[in-house]
Design a protein around this motif. Structure first.
Motif, PDB file in Angstrom:
ATOM      1  N   TYR A 170     -10.678 -60.301 -16.652  1.00 39.21           N
ATOM      2  CA  TYR A 170      -9.652 -60.657 -17.632  1.00 39.21           C
ATOM      3  C   TYR A 170      -8.529 -61.376 -16.891  1.00 39.21           C
ATOM      4  O   TYR A 170      -8.172 -61.003 -15.775  1.00 39.21           O
ATOM      5  N   LYS A 207      -4.607 -63.519 -17.142  1.00 40.63           N
ATOM      6  CA  LYS A 207      -3.384 -64.008 -17.777  1.00 40.63           C
ATOM      7  C   LYS A 207      -2.689 -64.849 -16.715  1.00 40.63           C
ATOM      8  O   LYS A 207      -2.157 -64.313 -15.742  1.00 40.63           O
ATOM      9  N   GLY A 208      -2.711 -66.163 -16.896  1.00 40.67           N
ATOM     10  CA  GLY A 208      -2.183 -67.026 -15.846  1.00 40.67           C
ATOM     11  C   GLY A 208      -3.010 -66.877 -14.587  1.00 40.67           C
ATOM     12  O   GLY A 208      -4.242 -66.991 -14.612  1.00 40.67           O
ATOM     13  N   GLU A 236      -0.888 -56.962 -22.931  1.00 39.31           N
ATOM     14  CA  GLU A 236      -0.751 -58.122 -23.805  1.00 39.31           C
ATOM     15  C   GLU A 236      -0.896 -59.425 -23.023  1.00 39.31           C
ATOM     16  O   GLU A 236      -0.359 -59.589 -21.929  1.00 39.31           O
ATOM     17  N   GLY A 237      -1.632 -60.374 -23.607  1.00 40.55           N
ATOM     18  CA  GLY A 237      -1.788 -61.690 -23.000  1.00 40.55           C
ATOM     19  C   GLY A 237      -3.019 -61.850 -22.147  1.00 40.55           C
ATOM     20  O   GLY A 237      -3.361 -62.968 -21.750  1.00 40.55           O
ATOM     21  N   TYR A 238      -3.740 -60.754 -21.849  1.00 39.60           N
ATOM     22  CA  TYR A 238      -4.936 -60.830 -21.027  1.00 39.60           C
ATOM     23  C   TYR A 238      -6.177 -61.005 -21.908  1.00 39.60           C
ATOM     24  O   TYR A 238      -6.349 -60.297 -22.901  1.00 39.60           O
ATOM     25  N   GLU A 297       3.516 -58.236 -11.616  1.00 44.65           N
ATOM     26  CA  GLU A 297       3.541 -58.311 -13.071  1.00 44.65           C
ATOM     27  C   GLU A 297       2.985 -57.038 -13.695  1.00 44.65           C
ATOM     28  O   GLU A 297       3.592 -56.446 -14.572  1.00 44.65           O
TER      29      GLU A 297
END
Length: 385
Positions: free
Chosen positions: A288, A290-291, A233-235, A370
């Motif tokens: 991909y 995320k942050g 999730e979030g990527y 993470e």
């Protein structure tokens, strides 16, 4: 299970059950039957560690109270410490969540995802005719620290001048070429007989969406990376790249007679635009993000002439093992404990399609933990179906 074998927390729960006249219920059979897994677990003596990737959603917390002692020959059951009238509701919640149960002892885990086995490392075929994916013969070792010359030293001044001219030469090539053109070049110093260095200008093609990437892959006959069926999730897709390379690199003498530009201070840039037939597009990738955490998924076409066809860089602290998913093996490398050499990844999973002579990999670069090993394996597993 004897009282002496229980932790203080387990004993407290068990005593509480007894004081409330609650009956311990064996739900192992019903749970396994409802999940379609039968009533048995892998034998404790099994040599390979059988694991299952976690589901998208975590299983109900109530199932974490399951006792999962699996000692051989003891024939112990797993008991759920909740009232009789409550276990049916717990099972219903578990099924609705796509759940499973988790065994925390050792490396054996079970859940609702795809199963995988952890195996000892061994090289894997990259082609059908002998090309292999394997560790490089020697591990990478840290280079000794360089003695930095004083800013007043002649060596320092010479190095700074060369770096400036090479940077200028590359930037000039970039402005002189048309989009889609690639070149080989050399920078020489006319007032000195020094060894010159051949440069290659072949930057990757970068796009920002998958449909454009797919069209470009087909146009350049590059290996394609399919979109993964699972991504944490979030990527989101940040960029896609197609990387050109030269089929044959010319000798410096072959550049004589090419285009020339004066770089100043007796430095000269000589270059030639390479013909389309000398360009191959052997690799591509999706990134991909995320942050600051990146998940890079790549595909590379390999050549049997290379030995090995696909070498794996490693250090003395790199963890290397094989992973088996649905009968197909991958090589897993983990550099989380490596503090001295930047390998470009924390986790790396590599596998191949020998018929197509393509090697795939999923790598994660992160400074903090993470993403987990299970999640990286699950991304790879989602691309194999």
């Amino acid at each position: 299970m004897g009282k002496s074998e229980l932790t203080s927390e387990e004993q407290f729960l068990k005593d509480g059950d007894r004081s409330a006249n609650l009956i311990p219920v064996d739900v192992h059979g019903p749970v396994m039957k409802a999940l379609g897994l039968g009533g048995t677990l892998p034998a404790a003596e099994e040599q390979t560690a059988l694991q299952t990737l976690p589901p998208n959603e975590g299983a109900s917390n109530v199932m974490r109270r399951l006792e999962t002692e699996a000692a051989a020959g003891r024939g112990r059951r797993r008991f759920l410490r909740i009232p009789v009238q409550g276990w049916v509701a717990a099972l219903l919640v578990l099924v609705l969540l796509g759940g499973g149960y988790t065994q925390y002892s050792g490396e054996v885990r079970q859940g609702a995802g795809a199963q995988y086995k952890v195996l000892p490392y061994k090289p894997l075929p990259a082609t059908t005719s002998g090309g292999m994916i394997e560790k490089a013969i020697e591990p990478l070792i840290p280079l000794p620290p360089e003695v930095q010359p004083s800013t007043e030293d002649e060596i320092y001044k010479e190095n700074k001048l060369y770096n400036m001219k090479y940077s200028k030469g590359y930037n000039d090539i970039e402005t002189l070429l048309l989009p889609g053109e690639y070149a080989t070049y050399v920078i020489t110093r006319e007032d000195r007989k020094e060894e010159s260095h051949l440069g290659l200008y072949c930057p990757p093609i970068i796009v920002k969406d998958y449909s454009t990437y797919k069209t470009s892959v087909e146009k350049h006959n590059a290996p394609i990376v399919k979109q993964p069926g699972y991504m944490p999730e979030g990527y989101a897709l940040d960029e896609a790249a197609i990387r050109p390379s030269f089929i044959k690199v010319p000798d410096e003498e072959q550049l004589e007679g090419g285009s020339v530009r004066d770089l100043g201070d007796n430095f000269r840039l000589t270059w030639r635009v390479e013909k389309a037939e000398n360009i191959a597009y052997r690799s591509s990738s999706l990134v991909y993000k995320k942050g600051k955490v990146q998940v890079r998924i790549g595909a590379s076409r390999v050549d049997d002439k290379d030995k090995p066809a696909y070498p794996l860089s490693w250090t003395k602290t790199t963890k290397v093992e094989n992973i088996e998913i649905g009968g197909k093996q991958l090589i897993y490398l983990e550099n989380s404990s490596n503090k001295e050499i930047d390998m470009g990844y924390t986790y790396n999973l590599v596998w191949s399609d020998p018929e197509a002579q393509i090697v795939y990999n999923v790598s994660v670069r992160q400074e903090k933990s993470e993403l987990t090993k299970d999640e990286v394996i699950r991304i790879a597993a989602s691309m194999m179906h």
